[in-house]
Design a protein around this motif. Sequence first.
Motif, PDB file in Angstrom:
ATOM      1  N   PRO A 217       0.835  -1.217   0.000  1.00 20.95           N
ATOM      2  CA  PRO A 217       0.000   0.000   0.000  1.00 20.95           C
ATOM      3  C   PRO A 217       0.865   1.261   0.000  1.00 20.95           C
ATOM      4  CG  PRO A 217       0.047  -0.961   2.192  1.00 20.95           C
ATOM      5  CD  PRO A 217       0.808  -1.908   1.304  1.00 20.95           C
ATOM      6  N   ILE A 218       1.090   1.831  -1.166  1.00 18.83           N
ATOM      7  CA  ILE A 218       1.976   2.979  -1.316  1.00 18.83           C
ATOM      8  C   ILE A 218       1.539   4.145  -0.431  1.00 18.83           C
ATOM      9  CG2 ILE A 218       2.936   4.645  -2.936  1.00 18.83           C
ATOM     10  CD1 ILE A 218       3.879   1.788  -3.371  1.00 18.83           C
ATOM     11  N   VAL A 219       0.232   4.384  -0.369  1.00 14.56           N
ATOM     12  CA  VAL A 219      -0.279   5.516   0.411  1.00 14.56           C
ATOM     13  C   VAL A 219       0.074   5.363   1.886  1.00 14.56           C
ATOM     14  CG1 VAL A 219      -2.358   6.730   1.151  1.00 14.56           C
ATOM     15  CG2 VAL A 219      -2.135   5.980  -1.218  1.00 14.56           C
ATOM     16  N   ILE A 220      -0.039   4.141   2.398  1.00 13.58           N
ATOM     17  CA  ILE A 220       0.293   3.890   3.810  1.00 13.58           C
ATOM     18  C   ILE A 220       1.766   4.163   4.062  1.00 13.58           C
ATOM     19  CG2 ILE A 220       0.380   2.169   5.647  1.00 13.58           C
ATOM     20  CD1 ILE A 220      -2.423   3.086   4.929  1.00 13.58           C
ATOM     21  N   HIS A 221       2.617   3.689   3.166  1.00 16.71           N
ATOM     22  CA  HIS A 221       4.057   3.919   3.329  1.00 16.71           C
ATOM     23  C   HIS A 221       4.365   5.415   3.353  1.00 16.71           C
ATOM     24  CE1 HIS A 221       4.436  -0.288   2.810  1.00 16.71           C
ATOM     25  NE2 HIS A 221       4.443  -0.315   1.495  1.00 16.71           N
ATOM     26  N   VAL A 222       3.762   6.154   2.446  1.00 19.64           N
ATOM     27  CA  VAL A 222       4.002   7.595   2.374  1.00 19.64           C
ATOM     28  C   VAL A 222       3.505   8.290   3.633  1.00 19.64           C
ATOM     29  CG1 VAL A 222       3.392   9.726   1.162  1.00 19.64           C
ATOM     30  CG2 VAL A 222       3.993   7.673  -0.144  1.00 19.64           C
ATOM     31  N   LEU A 223       2.326   7.912   4.103  1.00 16.90           N
ATOM     32  CA  LEU A 223       1.755   8.550   5.294  1.00 16.90           C
ATOM     33  C   LEU A 223       2.599   8.281   6.537  1.00 16.90           C
ATOM     34  CD1 LEU A 223      -2.079   7.939   4.815  1.00 16.90           C
ATOM     35  CD2 LEU A 223      -0.811  10.088   4.562  1.00 16.90           C
ATOM     36  N   VAL A 224       3.121   7.070   6.667  1.00 17.47           N
ATOM     37  CA  VAL A 224       3.967   6.751   7.822  1.00 17.47           C
ATOM     38  C   VAL A 224       5.219   7.618   7.817  1.00 17.47           C
ATOM     39  CG1 VAL A 224       5.435   4.970   8.856  1.00 17.47           C
ATOM     40  CG2 VAL A 224       3.114   4.402   8.141  1.00 17.47           C
ATOM     41  N   LEU A 225       5.869   7.715   6.677  1.00 22.83           N
ATOM     42  CA  LEU A 225       7.099   8.509   6.593  1.00 22.83           C
ATOM     43  C   LEU A 225       6.809   9.989   6.796  1.00 22.83           C
ATOM     44  CD1 LEU A 225       8.860   6.720   3.588  1.00 22.83           C
ATOM     45  CD2 LEU A 225       9.285   6.406   6.034  1.00 22.83           C
ATOM     46  N   LEU A 226       5.712  10.483   6.226  1.00 25.01           N
ATOM     47  CA  LEU A 226       5.347  11.885   6.417  1.00 25.01           C
ATOM     48  C   LEU A 226       5.015  12.174   7.875  1.00 25.01           C
ATOM     49  CD1 LEU A 226       3.146  12.708   3.282  1.00 25.01           C
ATOM     50  CD2 LEU A 226       5.445  13.537   3.789  1.00 25.01           C
ATOM     51  N   ALA A 227       4.365  11.230   8.545  1.00 25.91           N
ATOM     52  CA  ALA A 227       4.028  11.419   9.961  1.00 25.91           C
ATOM     53  C   ALA A 227       5.298  11.555  10.800  1.00 25.91           C
ATOM     54  CB  ALA A 227       3.182  10.247  10.462  1.00 25.91           C
ATOM     55  N   LEU A 228       6.311  10.758  10.496  1.00 25.93           N
ATOM     56  CA  LEU A 228       7.585  10.858  11.221  1.00 25.93           C
ATOM     57  C   LEU A 228       8.272  12.193  10.942  1.00 25.93           C
ATOM     58  CD1 LEU A 228       8.987   7.257  10.740  1.00 25.93           C
ATOM     59  CD2 LEU A 228       8.354   8.323  12.901  1.00 25.93           C
ATOM     60  N   ILE A 229       8.197  12.651   9.706  1.00 20.19           N
ATOM     61  CA  ILE A 229       8.813  13.932   9.357  1.00 20.19           C
ATOM     62  C   ILE A 229       8.125  15.069  10.102  1.00 20.19           C
ATOM     63  CG2 ILE A 229       9.207  15.574   7.479  1.00 20.19           C
ATOM     64  CD1 ILE A 229       9.470  13.133   5.610  1.00 20.19           C
ATOM     65  N   VAL A 230       6.793  15.074  10.100  1.00 14.29           N
ATOM     66  CA  VAL A 230       6.046  16.139  10.768  1.00 14.29           C
ATOM     67  C   VAL A 230       6.288  16.110  12.274  1.00 14.29           C
ATOM     68  CG1 VAL A 230       3.733  16.981  11.315  1.00 14.29           C
ATOM     69  CG2 VAL A 230       4.284  16.290   8.981  1.00 14.29           C
ATOM     70  N   ALA A 231       6.233  14.904  12.870  1.00  9.76           N
ATOM     71  CA  ALA A 231       6.468  14.789  14.312  1.00  9.76           C
ATOM     72  C   ALA A 231       7.880  15.229  14.667  1.00  9.76           C
ATOM     73  CB  ALA A 231       6.229  13.344  14.761  1.00  9.76           C
ATOM     74  N   GLY A 232       8.854  14.837  13.853  1.00 10.95           N
ATOM     75  CA  GLY A 232      10.231  15.243  14.106  1.00 10.95           C
ATOM     76  C   GLY A 232      10.428  16.740  13.950  1.00 10.95           C
ATOM     77  N   TYR A 233       9.736  17.316  12.981  1.00 13.72           N
ATOM     78  CA  TYR A 233       9.865  18.762  12.769  1.00 13.72           C
ATOM     79  C   TYR A 233       9.281  19.548  13.941  1.00 13.72           C
ATOM     80  CZ  TYR A 233       9.617  23.342  10.566  1.00 13.72           C
ATOM     81  OH  TYR A 233       9.771  24.673  10.288  1.00 13.72           O
ATOM     82  N   LEU A 234       8.126  19.135  14.418  1.00 10.04           N
ATOM     83  CA  LEU A 234       7.514  19.826  15.560  1.00 10.04           C
ATOM     84  C   LEU A 234       8.376  19.671  16.811  1.00 10.04           C
ATOM     85  CD1 LEU A 234       3.759  18.857  15.031  1.00 10.04           C
ATOM     86  CD2 LEU A 234       4.886  21.036  14.497  1.00 10.04           C
ATOM     87  N   ALA A 235       8.914  18.472  17.021  1.00  9.02           N
ATOM     88  CA  ALA A 235       9.795  18.250  18.168  1.00  9.02           C
ATOM     89  C   ALA A 235      11.082  19.048  18.020  1.00  9.02           C
ATOM     90  CB  ALA A 235      10.104  16.757  18.312  1.00  9.02           C
ATOM     91  N   GLY A 236      11.592  19.137  16.779  1.00 12.90           N
ATOM     92  CA  GLY A 236      12.823  19.868  16.547  1.00 12.90           C
ATOM     93  C   GLY A 236      12.681  21.363  16.798  1.00 12.90           C
ATOM     94  N   ARG A 237      11.567  21.927  16.426  1.00 13.27           N
ATOM     95  CA  ARG A 237      11.354  23.358  16.691  1.00 13.27           C
ATOM     96  C   ARG A 237      11.418  23.641  18.194  1.00 13.27           C
ATOM     97  NH1 ARG A 237       8.762  26.653  12.740  1.00 13.27           N
ATOM     98  NH2 ARG A 237       7.716  27.767  14.443  1.00 13.27           N
ATOM     99  N   ARG A 238      10.864  22.735  18.980  1.00 10.82           N
ATOM    100  CA  ARG A 238      10.894  22.927  20.442  1.00 10.82           C
ATOM    101  C   ARG A 238      12.297  22.709  20.997  1.00 10.82           C
ATOM    102  NH1 ARG A 238       5.928  20.082  20.004  1.00 10.82           N
ATOM    103  NH2 ARG A 238       6.983  18.144  20.585  1.00 10.82           N
ATOM    104  N   SER A 239      12.942  21.625  20.585  1.00 10.17           N
ATOM    105  CA  SER A 239      14.259  21.316  21.155  1.00 10.17           C
ATOM    106  C   SER A 239      15.316  22.326  20.705  1.00 10.17           C
ATOM    107  CB  SER A 239      14.684  19.890  20.768  1.00 10.17           C
ATOM    108  OG  SER A 239      14.764  19.740  19.362  1.00 10.17           O
ATOM    109  N   TYR A 240      15.239  22.816  19.491  1.00 10.62           N
ATOM    110  CA  TYR A 240      16.178  23.846  19.038  1.00 10.62           C
ATOM    111  C   TYR A 240      15.985  25.129  19.842  1.00 10.62           C
ATOM    112  CZ  TYR A 240      18.457  21.799  14.930  1.00 10.62           C
ATOM    113  OH  TYR A 240      19.249  21.052  14.086  1.00 10.62           O
TER     114      TYR A 240
END
Length: 246
Positions: A217-240
């Motif tokens: 399921p290509i859509v599932i793979h893309v959504l999982v990776l995008l979710a990690l990117i978004v979560a990491g970005y939000l966490a990074g803004r706080r930690s930076y």
Amino acid sequence: MSVPAVHEFGYWWHRYRRTWRGTAVISIANPLLFVTALGFGLGRLVDERNSAYLHGGSYLAFIGPGLLAASAMQMGFIHGSGPVFQSARVGGNYRAAVTTPMEPSDIFTGHLLFTAFRATLDSAAILLVLLVFGAASPAALPGAVLTALAFATPISAYAVSTDRPAKLSALFRFVIMPLYMFSGTFFPAEQLPGPLRALVWLSPLWHGTELCRGSGPIVIHVLVLLALIVAGYLAGRRSYTRRLTA
């Protein structure tokens, strides 16, 4: 995207212009060696046994996208760990940048933009080698870039706040390397025992590998990776912000 973030990207681009030749050689030589040794050497033995797990395909066609995704994961770790840790220390370039009108979030975004650029460039170089051997499809490039960012973004959020490089080494040893070996890169995840197979399906590298192969399921793979990117970005803004304004 803010103008200061573009300036931060420009800083990393200026540094890269002086070192790109060495990294270009590594980006092409490593996959060439892996494809030759595994795709043609080990692959010949695998193909002789006609493994049902390959669904009639060659081992070279199986391992090519896997190597691309695994290399992207390693790129994400390399760019999101050491450079971020060193830049956040006293005397690092983050400390100089934060004394300007640039905000910590701009620094993070600009560095992440450069990481995306490097991931695209390095993945394209690896993919070019794989295309010569017929071991991958051009459509695998977006999957490789998403895989790199899915690791680089949360790792950057962690690396900027850590106080010892040993923690990053432990992350590589106990997280990145097991994922590298057991995420369907070198052999199909279906060959693993049931409980371990379920864990592999949670691995972001597995999703990246399957996305590079165009499987499942290509859509599932893309959504999982995008979710990690978004979560990491939000966490990074706080930690930076916490680290660079302390």
